[in-house]
Design an enzyme around this catalytic site. Structure first.
Site, short mmCIF file in Angstrom:
data_model
loop_
_atom_site.label_atom_id
_atom_site.label_comp_id
_atom_site.label_asym_id
_atom_site.label_seq_id
_atom_site.Cartn_x
_atom_site.Cartn_y
_atom_site.Cartn_z
N ASP A 97 -19.84 -38.78 40.91
CA ASP A 97 -21.03 -39.57 40.61
C ASP A 97 -20.85 -40.94 41.26
OD1 ASP A 97 -23.48 -40.23 39.39
OD2 ASP A 97 -22.54 -40.84 37.53
N THR A 101 -14.09 -42.60 38.65
CA THR A 101 -13.03 -41.79 38.03
C THR A 101 -12.08 -41.25 39.08
OG1 THR A 101 -14.64 -41.12 36.35
CG2 THR A 101 -12.60 -39.85 36.46
N ARG A 159 -20.81 -27.76 27.44
CA ARG A 159 -19.95 -27.53 28.61
C ARG A 159 -19.82 -26.04 28.90
NH1 ARG A 159 -16.97 -32.34 29.56
NH2 ARG A 159 -16.68 -33.59 27.70
#
Ligand code: IMP
Ligand code: MG
Length: 192
Positions: A97, A101, A159
């Site tokens: 994104d 991270t 998830r």
């Protein structure tokens, strides 16, 4: 909820990615490192397609998004971090994104002196990246939408979906009632 990538398409693309990895490494031993929790499904499915000696490890990274005056900070939780010294490592995450991270984890792993380090992501969101990072393996490029399933969560739920669905405003409303959300998930599956 709109279906963005079906389970079949994901599985097919993962087979192709395993082929790309085989072309790069041959029968050289490798280590896959997954960022928890999002990489779980991607790791499990990619792993099953690889033929070379392959080790796995996971690590957990939490990011605290800073304000404009305080840059965001990434904390790698100790305890889980596997020994990658001298190993050929591929770092895996569900989605690229802003790239904060992965950039943080790449810096951290470089310090562990692996023989080599590459990055693989299932998804890459267009127009969101804040830091320069080019993954070596990318499953799908997607538009700037919030997506769930195949490891990706909405408030830590969903998830488990085997496909990637779009969490639009209407679906976010439905997520406040588990029954409505279950209907939205079934609709997404039926429409494909
Ligand atoms: P980055 O550090 O901004 O690149 O963010 C990567 C992390 O943000 C991923 O590992 C996901 O946990 C989360 N993320 C980013 N986009 C989405 C999305 O559309 N759905 C669910 N989680 C997301
Ligand atoms: Mg997440």
């Amino acid at each position: 909820m709109q279906m963005l990538i079906t389970a079949e398409k994901i599985q097919h693309r993962i087979e192709e990615m395993a082929h790309e990895i085989a072309l790069d490494y041959g029968s050289e031993p490798i280590t896959l490192i997954g960022i928890l929790n999002g990489s779980l499904m991607f790791m499990a499915d990619l792993l099953r397609e690889l033929k070379m000696p392959t080790r796995i490890g996971f690590l957990r990274a939490s990011s605290y998004r800073g304000t404009t005056t305080r840059p965001s900070h990434l904390e790698i939780l100790p305890g889980l971090v596997p020994d990658v010294r001298g190993r050929h490592v591929i770092l895996l995450d569900d989605i690229l994104d802003t790239a904060r991270t992965l950039t943080g984890v790449v810096d951290f792993l470089r310090g562990q002196e692996p023989a080599s380090l590459k990055v693989g992501v299932l998804l890459r969101k267009r127009g969101r990246q804040e830091l320069p990072l080019e993954p070596n393996y990318t499953g799908f490029e997607i538009p700037d939408l919030f997506v769930i399933g195949y490891g990706l969560d909405y408030n830590d739920d969903y998830r488990q979906l085997p496909f990637i669905g779009v969490m639009d405003e209407a679906t976010i409303q439905k997520a406040t009632t588990p029954e409505l959300m279950t209907e939205a998930i079934l609709e997404a599956v039926m429409e494909t």
